[in-house]
Design an enzyme around this catalytic site. Structure first.
Site, short mmCIF file in Angstrom:
data_model
loop_
_atom_site.label_atom_id
_atom_site.label_comp_id
_atom_site.label_asym_id
_atom_site.label_seq_id
_atom_site.Cartn_x
_atom_site.Cartn_y
_atom_site.Cartn_z
N HIS A 171 -34.13 1.76 10.83
CA HIS A 171 -34.09 0.36 10.40
C HIS A 171 -34.77 -0.59 11.39
CE1 HIS A 171 -30.34 0.54 12.73
NE2 HIS A 171 -30.55 -0.72 12.96
N GLU B 4 -26.26 -3.63 23.63
CA GLU B 4 -25.17 -3.93 22.70
C GLU B 4 -23.95 -4.36 23.50
OE1 GLU B 4 -25.22 -0.96 19.09
OE2 GLU B 4 -25.41 0.18 20.93
N ASP C 191 -29.02 8.99 20.32
CA ASP C 191 -28.64 8.00 19.32
C ASP C 191 -29.65 6.85 19.25
OD1 ASP C 191 -26.70 7.14 17.37
OD2 ASP C 191 -26.16 5.53 18.75
N HIS D 123 -35.10 4.83 17.79
CA HIS D 123 -35.44 3.39 17.78
C HIS D 123 -36.38 2.99 18.92
CE1 HIS D 123 -32.42 3.25 14.77
NE2 HIS D 123 -31.38 3.24 15.58
#
Ligand SMILES: NC(=O)c1ccc[n+]([C@@H]2O[C@H](COP(=O)([O-])OP(=O)(O)OC[C@H]3O[C@@H](n4cnc5c(N)ncnc54)[C@H](OP(=O)(O)O)[C@@H]3O)[C@@H](O)[C@H]2O)c1
Length: 487
Positions: free
Chosen positions: A178, A216, A235, A240
């Site tokens: 995404h 984050e 992850d 990403h």
């Protein structure tokens, strides 16, 4: 500035895992937003599917609740929600059983675009692909969307690719990342390849280094058991951050075409050198924090002796003509001081300062913000205003998309919305190709294997900090420093 909404062709979209977290938070509210924007034709249908037994009415109520929970009140109204719900259907199937599949087959139309979103765990991808064929549902034109994680190493990614390839051609497979659907990420390509301004400077002669940060503030939350088997490298970095690195580093594709873009990204991954152990810092958040006792990473995942990293920083080198000598520093972590994702291109100093070595002198930085407040910022040096002589100061040339695009900017589609519309249009540019994913794992695997063989233990860091002290040293020893993590 008013952006054009071009409706897609009519479609039947089946969302497997429609009762799950991702469908509730992102996919279904996102589809509603595209419907309101006028992008989804009236004859299109969205078919929810999962094991949970319910009928269309139950599913509509479920989706209405999701829209209410995850879209703020300005972005929804009762009338359009009701019209959207009319497009929803539901069929219960078990990916591992045969019940429900004939009903699904009877519902799907052959004369519209067919897409199947696998919003379920990867262990079910093969079962879904196989049953879509066995029950005569999929056609050579249908598309499947698969979620991350795409494997946990090269061997499992290859196995997953092979399983999907038994039933679908590569041109039908949409592996979602995404991050690639974010407005800023696409703008990165526009800025690089639609302007003459940056391209002559976009190389090791002029770029001192690049920083990619995805920070984050949350911990692992309810995903502890899954996350502890994965860690920040698998992850976040393998997918990403790697994708962002590719878009910055790639050569201009000959055309803005899915395979032309992905060929160039793949070359970057192949050119990545192995990372030396001293160029990696792994961290794990401690307990505590400003607001009193908060669980540590080990407590969050329920594994007192865990060696999995919730933070990683590393220095990568790309061995090609354009980038040799320019390090790419990547970092990502949980429970950091801000929720901020940014790419910073830090340019070299001018070869000779005619103003002397003024204090306050800074290099030019092009910062590309992915969140919050998507936009770009180019810092340039100017003369400090006023009569104080020729003193230099840094000012930002700031472009926030929300401001630059006016009312429209605040309504930028979420990454998932954009990507689902691309699936319906049949545009794979912003999706990862199988060979890209495998190449990314081929780079990642030896790095992980090396720290596992050394018995490496992550360094502790305080929640709300910028990560472990050693990560600061990674740049300090090169005479550089990380940019501040700011929301
Ligand atoms: N959540 C996120 O933010 C996020 C972000 C990135 C990627 N992803 C990926 O997206 C996928 C879905 O994640 P999620 O968080 O939504 O998971 P989730 O909340 O656990 O939902 C899983 C969904 O799969 C369905 N399901 C489970 N077993 C099934 C079976 N045998 N047959 C048919 N349906 C079955 C479940 O419904 P029933 O129990 O009713 O069958 C549920 O709808 C995963 O691959 C995840 O890694 C999620």
């Amino acid at each position: 500035m008013v952006s054009r909404v071009i409706p897609v062709d009519p479609f039947d979209l089946v969302v497997f895992g429609a009762t799950g977290d991702l469908a509730r938070r992102k996919i279904l509210p996102g589809l509603y937003r595209r419907f309101v924007a006028g992008q989804i034709p009236e004859t299109s249908r969205i078919i929810g599917s999962a094991r949970t037994e319910m009928d269309a009415t139950g599913f509509r109520a479920f989706v209405a609740e999701a829209i209410e929970e995850f879209l703020d009140v300005k972005r929804r109204d009762a009338d359009s929600v009701a019209r959207f719900l009319d497009h929803l259907h539901y069929v219960a199937v078990d990916a591992k059983g045969d019940g429900g599949w004939p009903e699904l087959a009877a519902l799907i139309r052959r004369d519209v675009v067919q897409a199947y979103y696998f919003s379920v765990g990867p262990s079910l991808f093969g079962d879904l692909a196989e049953r879509l064929h066995r029950h005569g549902i999929a056609t050579p034109n249908s598309r499947i969307v698969v979620e991350k994680p795409f494997g946990r190493d090269l061997a499992s990614a290859k196995a997953l690719n092979a399983t999907l390839a038994e039933h679908f051609d590569e041109s039908q497979i949409y592996r979602i990342d995404h991050y690639l659907g974010k407005e800023t990420v696409q703008n990165l390509m526009a800025v690089r390849f639609a302007n003459i301004l940056f391209e002559p400077l976009w190389n090791a002669r002029h770029v001192d280094h690049v920083q990619i940060t995805v920070a984050e503030t949350v911990g692992v939350g309810g995903r502890g058991a899954y996350y502890d088997k994965s860690g920040a490298m698998r992850d976040m970095v393998q997918n990403h951050l790697m994708q962002l690195l590719c878009l910055i580093a790639m050569e201009p594709p000959y055309r803005f075409d899915p395979d032309a873009v992905r060929d160039e990204k793949l070359k970057v991954i192949h050119a990545l050198l192995p990372v030396e152990p001293e160029d990696i810092v792994r961290g794990q958040y401690r307990g505590g924090g400003k607001k009193g006792a908060a669980p540590s990473y080990a407590e969050d995942v329920g594994e007192p002796a865990t060696k999995t990293e919730s933070y990683i920083a590393l220095k990568a080198h790309i061995a090609n003509w354009r980038w040799k000598g320019t390090p790419f520093y990547l970092r990502t972590g949980k429970k950091l001081r801000g929720r901020a994702s940014e790419i910073a291109i830090v340019f070299k100093e001018v070869p000779h300062s005619i103003f002397g070595d003024e204090e306050g002198w800074r290099e030019n930085v092009l910062a590309i913000r992915l969140q919050p407040n998507e936009g770009m910022n180019l810092s340039v040096m100017i003369k400090e205003p006023g009569p104080g002589g020729m003193r230099l100061t840094e000012v930002p040339l700031d472009m926030s998309f929300a401001e630059a695009l006016g009312e429209d900017g605040a309504d930028i589609p979420d990454a998932y919305e954009r990507l689902i519309m691309d699936v319906i249009r049949g545009n794979q540019t912003l999706f990862m190709r199988g060979d890209e994913v495998e190449a990314a794992w081929a780079w990642t695997d030896p790095i992980i294997a090396a720290w596992e063989a050394r018995g490496d233990r992550p360094k502790g860091y305080d929640p709300g900090s910028s990560g472990p002290e050693d990560a600061l040293m990674l740049l300090h020893r090169d005479g550089r420093r990380w940019r501040e993590i700011r929301e």
